[in-house]
Design a protein around this motif. Structure first.
Motif, PDB file in Angstrom:
ATOM      1  N   MET A  14       0.796  -1.218   0.000  1.00  0.00           N
ATOM      2  CA  MET A  14       0.000   0.000   0.000  1.00  0.00           C
ATOM      3  C   MET A  14       0.831   1.272   0.000  1.00  0.00           C
ATOM      4  O   MET A  14       0.288   2.367  -0.132  1.00  0.00           O
ATOM      5  CB  MET A  14      -0.935   0.015   1.211  1.00  0.00           C
ATOM      6  CG  MET A  14      -1.904  -1.151   1.243  1.00  0.00           C
ATOM      7  SD  MET A  14      -3.094  -1.043   2.589  1.00  0.00           S
ATOM      8  CE  MET A  14      -2.038  -1.103   4.041  1.00  0.00           C
ATOM      9  N   ASN A  28       0.618   6.574   0.691  1.00  0.00           N
ATOM     10  CA  ASN A  28       0.062   5.584  -0.230  1.00  0.00           C
ATOM     11  C   ASN A  28       0.841   5.528  -1.533  1.00  0.00           C
ATOM     12  O   ASN A  28       1.362   6.536  -2.015  1.00  0.00           O
ATOM     13  CB  ASN A  28      -1.401   5.903  -0.547  1.00  0.00           C
ATOM     14  CG  ASN A  28      -2.325   5.500   0.576  1.00  0.00           C
ATOM     15  OD1 ASN A  28      -1.936   4.776   1.483  1.00  0.00           O
ATOM     16  ND2 ASN A  28      -3.553   5.969   0.518  1.00  0.00           N
ATOM     17  N   THR A  30       1.555   5.480  -5.438  1.00  0.00           N
ATOM     18  CA  THR A  30       0.973   6.292  -6.514  1.00  0.00           C
ATOM     19  C   THR A  30       1.172   5.668  -7.886  1.00  0.00           C
ATOM     20  O   THR A  30       0.494   6.029  -8.838  1.00  0.00           O
ATOM     21  CB  THR A  30       1.598   7.707  -6.527  1.00  0.00           C
ATOM     22  OG1 THR A  30       3.024   7.590  -6.600  1.00  0.00           O
ATOM     23  CG2 THR A  30       1.194   8.480  -5.291  1.00  0.00           C
ATOM     24  N   PHE A  32       1.411   2.073  -8.371  1.00  0.00           N
ATOM     25  CA  PHE A  32       0.686   0.796  -8.376  1.00  0.00           C
ATOM     26  C   PHE A  32       1.376  -0.287  -9.210  1.00  0.00           C
ATOM     27  O   PHE A  32       0.729  -1.236  -9.651  1.00  0.00           O
ATOM     28  CB  PHE A  32      -0.759   0.993  -8.866  1.00  0.00           C
ATOM     29  CG  PHE A  32      -1.542   1.951  -8.020  1.00  0.00           C
ATOM     30  CD1 PHE A  32      -2.147   1.527  -6.848  1.00  0.00           C
ATOM     31  CD2 PHE A  32      -1.657   3.296  -8.387  1.00  0.00           C
ATOM     32  CE1 PHE A  32      -2.854   2.415  -6.048  1.00  0.00           C
ATOM     33  CE2 PHE A  32      -2.371   4.192  -7.598  1.00  0.00           C
ATOM     34  CZ  PHE A  32      -2.972   3.756  -6.429  1.00  0.00           C
ATOM     35  N   ALA A 112      -6.213   1.765   0.116  1.00  0.00           N
ATOM     36  CA  ALA A 112      -5.318   1.447  -1.016  1.00  0.00           C
ATOM     37  C   ALA A 112      -4.835   0.007  -0.981  1.00  0.00           C
ATOM     38  O   ALA A 112      -3.678  -0.284  -1.288  1.00  0.00           O
ATOM     39  CB  ALA A 112      -4.124   2.410  -1.049  1.00  0.00           C
ATOM     40  N   LYS A 134      -5.694   5.981 -10.521  1.00  0.00           N
ATOM     41  CA  LYS A 134      -4.571   6.521  -9.754  1.00  0.00           C
ATOM     42  C   LYS A 134      -4.922   7.829  -9.049  1.00  0.00           C
ATOM     43  O   LYS A 134      -4.409   8.111  -7.959  1.00  0.00           O
ATOM     44  CB  LYS A 134      -3.367   6.737 -10.672  1.00  0.00           C
ATOM     45  CG  LYS A 134      -2.714   5.440 -11.143  1.00  0.00           C
ATOM     46  CD  LYS A 134      -1.503   5.730 -12.010  1.00  0.00           C
ATOM     47  CE  LYS A 134      -0.779   4.453 -12.400  1.00  0.00           C
ATOM     48  NZ  LYS A 134       0.418   4.719 -13.222  1.00  0.00           N
ATOM     49  N   TYR A 137      -7.837   6.371  -6.111  1.00  0.00           N
ATOM     50  CA  TYR A 137      -7.710   5.208  -5.233  1.00  0.00           C
ATOM     51  C   TYR A 137      -6.905   5.549  -3.987  1.00  0.00           C
ATOM     52  O   TYR A 137      -5.955   6.324  -4.035  1.00  0.00           O
ATOM     53  CB  TYR A 137      -7.022   4.067  -5.986  1.00  0.00           C
ATOM     54  CG  TYR A 137      -7.209   2.708  -5.355  1.00  0.00           C
ATOM     55  CD1 TYR A 137      -8.448   2.098  -5.335  1.00  0.00           C
ATOM     56  CD2 TYR A 137      -6.134   2.027  -4.781  1.00  0.00           C
ATOM     57  CE1 TYR A 137      -8.630   0.843  -4.775  1.00  0.00           C
ATOM     58  CE2 TYR A 137      -6.301   0.770  -4.215  1.00  0.00           C
ATOM     59  CZ  TYR A 137      -7.562   0.187  -4.207  1.00  0.00           C
ATOM     60  OH  TYR A 137      -7.728  -1.053  -3.650  1.00  0.00           O
ATOM     61  N   GLY A 138      -7.315   4.982  -2.872  1.00  0.00           N
ATOM     62  CA  GLY A 138      -6.567   5.164  -1.631  1.00  0.00           C
ATOM     63  C   GLY A 138      -6.860   6.458  -0.914  1.00  0.00           C
ATOM     64  O   GLY A 138      -6.044   6.925  -0.118  1.00  0.00           O
ATOM     65  N   GLN A 139      -8.039   7.032  -1.165  1.00  0.00           N
ATOM     66  CA  GLN A 139      -8.399   8.292  -0.509  1.00  0.00           C
ATOM     67  C   GLN A 139      -9.735   8.144   0.201  1.00  0.00           C
ATOM     68  O   GLN A 139     -10.688   7.594  -0.358  1.00  0.00           O
ATOM     69  CB  GLN A 139      -8.463   9.416  -1.540  1.00  0.00           C
ATOM     70  CG  GLN A 139      -7.133   9.651  -2.241  1.00  0.00           C
ATOM     71  CD  GLN A 139      -7.188  10.803  -3.214  1.00  0.00           C
ATOM     72  OE1 GLN A 139      -7.632  11.898  -2.869  1.00  0.00           O
ATOM     73  NE2 GLN A 139      -6.742  10.578  -4.438  1.00  0.00           N
TER      74      GLN A 139
END
Length: 202
Positions: A14, A28, A30, A32, A112, A134, A137-139
């Protein structure tokens, strides 16, 4: 120990190692680039398959002194497969099962997580879809989470899960049939474990 390794794989996917900073709570990923099928399977095999399926089945064989009746590789194969399915199933429910039915609020997108959904999406997404992924995701933002779920639906991930599930069902059924020729009693135990896993809702 194996489960701990799986947890380590899970949490390190993650974040970007280049961004690790003791003064920053969370950095996180960025790019991926590590969200691959290989890495996902490495996580779930260590984190879920061994302790949830392989270890209980193996311990049962040892306690009953019947390990010699079955093929060790076949036991491991079906245990790994069921464990992977369990986690894929969990990932899909995290995104698409209502919290009141799931019993918890799914947070894989916000956290994430290197989930089956994220990995499968990135494997076939267009450059435009990847860019949207991108950026969102992860927010921990409801609108961004909703956008990610829309991307998953556009990519027909619920349908792809159904296809994956059919393949797993066929393989597990074949493995149990093969085990029944070695030990009907042990095969029945595997069948019971599978019935508790297949089509579970939480």
């Amino acid at each position: 120990m194996i489960t701990t390794i799986g947890q380590l794989y899970d949490v390190t996917m993650m974040v970007d190692s280049a961004k690790l900073d003791a003064t920053v709570q969370k950095a996180n990923t960025t790019d991926f680039v590590e969200y691959t099928t290989f890495n996902y399977q490495r996580i779930v095999h260590h984190k879920t398959s061994y302790y949830t399926y392989w270890l209980p089945l193996t311990m049962g064989l040892l306690v009953s002194e019947t390990a010699h009746l079955v093929n060790e590789d076949k036991v491991r194969e079906v245990a790994i497969l069921m464990g992977e399915y369990f986690q894929v199933q969990d990932d899909v429910m995290d995104a698409f099962t209502p919290p009141e039915k799931l019993g918890k609020i799914g947070m894989d997108i916000e956290d994430a997580k290197c989930s089956w959904l994220a990995v499968t999406f990135l494997e076939t997404a267009t450059p435009e879809q990847v860019a949207k992924f991108k950026a969102n995701y992860g927010q921990d933002d409801k609108e961004k989470v909703a956008l990610i779920k829309d991307l998953y639906r556009e990519a027909k991930l619920p349908e792809k899960f159904e296809e994956y599930e059919k393949q797993v069902v066929a393989k597990v059924s074949a493995d149990i049939e093969e085990l029944s020729k070695m030990s009907p009693e042990f095969a029945a135990s595997v069948q019971t474990l599978w019935e508790k896993t297949y089509k579970r809702e939480k």
